[in-house]
Every structure is written in structure tokens, then in C-alpha cells.
Design a protein around this motif. Structure first.
Motif, short mmCIF file in Angstrom:
data_model
loop_
_atom_site.label_atom_id
_atom_site.label_comp_id
_atom_site.label_asym_id
_atom_site.label_seq_id
_atom_site.Cartn_x
_atom_site.Cartn_y
_atom_site.Cartn_z
N GLN A 147 1.02 -1.32 0.04
CA GLN A 147 -0.33 0.06 -0.12
C GLN A 147 1.26 1.25 0.16
O GLN A 147 1.24 2.61 -0.59
N THR A 148 2.21 0.85 0.19
CA THR A 148 2.91 2.31 0.53
C THR A 148 3.95 2.55 0.20
O THR A 148 3.34 3.71 -0.98
N ARG A 150 3.44 1.83 -3.87
CA ARG A 150 2.31 1.87 -4.76
C ARG A 150 1.98 3.44 -4.79
O ARG A 150 1.22 3.78 -5.97
N GLN A 151 1.68 4.23 -4.21
CA GLN A 151 1.99 5.25 -4.11
C GLN A 151 2.55 6.45 -4.87
O GLN A 151 3.33 7.28 -5.01
N TRP A 152 3.73 5.60 -5.18
CA TRP A 152 5.51 6.18 -5.02
C TRP A 152 5.17 5.76 -6.96
O TRP A 152 4.58 5.46 -7.40
#
Length: 302
Positions: A147-148, A150-152
Motif C-alpha cells: 500500500q505504501t 503503490r503511492q510512489w
């Protein structure tokens, strides 16, 4: 205090004599309860023995971060360092898989070589492959990291290779719930069997109980032998169930041990720890005493 001990010693002696007066009936009741108890004991043994087995398999969940096309090599190295920093102790290994190396590995496989020759160029993206350490909740940790990451902005997609972990956790949860339901069913069987046994004993001892009351016997004095009878029945059934489970594990380990060794794993089913077995035996004895108390309360008021 001496009088209290004398009364309980007398009640215990009466309960033992009543068990010996009807040996076949007593053994049949004990055997029925023991067979029911042996099943959850074996289930708990398999469940506890499977946890070290899962660790011996040395399979950890992996996350594959597919990078966007055209990501520079310097950015890829920076992402790799960022993954290692933010993952911390949760990450066992993180490595970069360039698209050219991935294509070369696929071409080395004859199954893929001919199909890849038909492609005009390399369609594979650059990727980061992250292997997590073993933990109590690997699925949740992998989901949190995915989840973390994927935001990159450089990450196109993340593949979470932990489906096997979710299936294993679901299976273990199912087994735990099944054992709990089975334990509840066993408790009902213990209560019903001991209740019926003590009720028959009370009916056969009706005249003796009536005479005892006429000469001044109190209700606790009358009921106490039946409580010991129920507790002794549950305790004897627990010991017999433990013996049956131990005997059953001998051929099971002989078969499963050879099967596990064929996969390079040393595995054997072992009984639960002694404190757990002792606590279970005391619980069954308590259930027997409770069933006897309910039975005597209903059947000895003539």
C-alpha cells in the motif's frame, strides 16, 4: 477440618466402589468419552506440530515492484535503497531485476525461447523484487508495504506473491475454529454421558439414599459420592484418551515422517505440552462433576 477430610475420603471410596460394582458399564462410558476426547487431542497435536513445519519450508512472501517504462538506472538504484531503508527489519532481501536480465532468464528456458523470438522487442519492465522476513503476520506486513509503495510515482504495479500465505492462514484459522467446535461437542458428550450414568446410579441407589436421609444424612453428604463418580469418570476417560492418541501417533508418524523426508523436511506429530494436557484432563473431570451435580439434583429428591 478432619471431619471434612473424612467425609470426602468416604465419598471417594463410595464412588470407587460404585465404579467397580458395574465394571462393564463403567468401562463403556469411559471408552465413549475417551474416543471423543482423543479426536481433539490429535487435532491439537497436528495443529501445533504444523507450525514448526511451516517455518522449515523456508518460503517467504515476495513483492515485485514493476517500474514505469523509461525509469533511469540511477532512479532504480535510488528506489532500491529507499525500499531497504523504509522496509527495515521486515525485509530479508531486496534486489533489482533489469528488464534485459529478466528477458535473458526467460530465453534460457526452452519453453519460452520460441515465443519470445516472435516479439519485436523486450516487453518486460524493470522490477524490484523484495523478500520479507518470517513473522507472525506476513500477509498483513506485505499488504502494508504494498500500500505504501503503490503511492510512489515510479511504480507502475505491485504484484504480491503471498497468496499461499493467505491460504495457509485461512486453513489454520479453519482448523482452530473446527477444533473449538469439536471441543464444544465433546463437552456436550461428556455432560450427557456422565449425566445419564449418574442418573442410573442414583435410581439404583434410591432405597439406600432414602434410608440415609431418614437417619439424618444431609444433601451434600448424599450428593458428594456422585460428584466424585462424575469426576473420576472424566479423569479416567482423559487418561484413556491420552493413551489412545499416543498409540495412534505411532503409525501416523511412521507414514507422515517418510513422506516429509521425501521433501527434505523433518516432521513428526507430537502431543501437546504436558501442562496443556493436565489442564484439559482437569477440565474434563470438572465437567463430569458438573454433570453429576445436575443429575443428582434432579434425581435424588424423592
Amino acid at each position: 477440618m478432619t471431619r471434612w477430610l473424612r467425609h470426602h475420603r468416604y465419598a471417594l471410596g463410595v464412588a470407587l466402589r460404585r465404579l467397580c460394582q458395574h465394571p462393564f458399564s463403567s468401562l463403556a462410558n469411559i471408552a465413549v468419552i475417551a474416543l471423543m476426547l482423543a479426536v481433539p487431542i490429535l487435532g491439537a497435536s497436528v495443529l501445533q506440530s504444523s507450525q514448526p513445519l511451516a517455518r522449515q519450508l523456508a518460503v517467504a512472501p515476495e513483492l515485485t515492484l514493476f517500474l514505469k517504462s523509461g525509469t533511469p538506472a540511477t532512479t532504480q538504484q535510488a528506489l532500491l535503497a529507499r525500499v531497504r531503508t523504509e522496509g527495515g527489519e521486515r525485509i530479508a532481501q531486496a534486489r533489482l531485476m533489469p528488464r534485459d536480465r529478466a528477458m535473458a532468464q526467460l530465453r534460457a528456458d526452452p519453453t519460452w525461447a520460441r515465443a519470445l523470438d516472435a516479439l519485436p522487442d523486450n516487453p518486460l519492465p524493470d522490477a524490484l523484487i523484495v523478500t520479507l522476513r518470517d513473522s507472525d503476520a506476513p500477509t498483513q506486513e506485505a499488504a502494508d508495504l504494498a500500500q505504501t509503495w503503490r503511492q510512489w510515482p515510479e511504480v507502475q504495479e505491485i504484484q504480491l506473491d503471498s497468496e499461499w500465505v493467505r491460504r495457509l492462514e485461512s486453513l489454520l484459522a479453519f482448523v482452530r475454529v473446527g477444533l473449538g467446535m469439536l471441543a464444544g461437542a465433546v463437552a456436550i458428550v461428556v455432560l450427557a454421558t456422565v449425566f445419564n450414568t449418574v442418573r442410573l446410579q442414583a435410581l439404583t441407589q434410591r432405597e439406600e439414599i432414602a434410608v440415609a436421609r431418614l437417619v439424618g444424612a444431609t444433601e451434600p453428604f448424599v450428593r458428594r459420592p456422585f460428584l466424585y463418580l462424575g469426576a473420576l469418570t472424566g479423569l479416567a476417560a482423559s487418561l484413556l484418551a491420552l493413551l489412545l492418541a499416543w498409540l495412534a501417533l505411532t503409525p501416523l508418524n511412521a507414514i507422515l515422517g517418510g513422506f516429509a523426508r521425501s521433501y527434505g523436511v523433518d516432521w513428526a506429530i507430537r502431543l501437546p505440552a504436558a501442562p496443556d494436557l493436565l489442564l484439559s484432563g482437569l477440565l474434563v473431570a470438572l465437567l463430569g462433576a458438573i454433570a453429576a451435580r445436575l443429575s443428582v439434583t434432579r434425581r435424588t429428591r424423592f
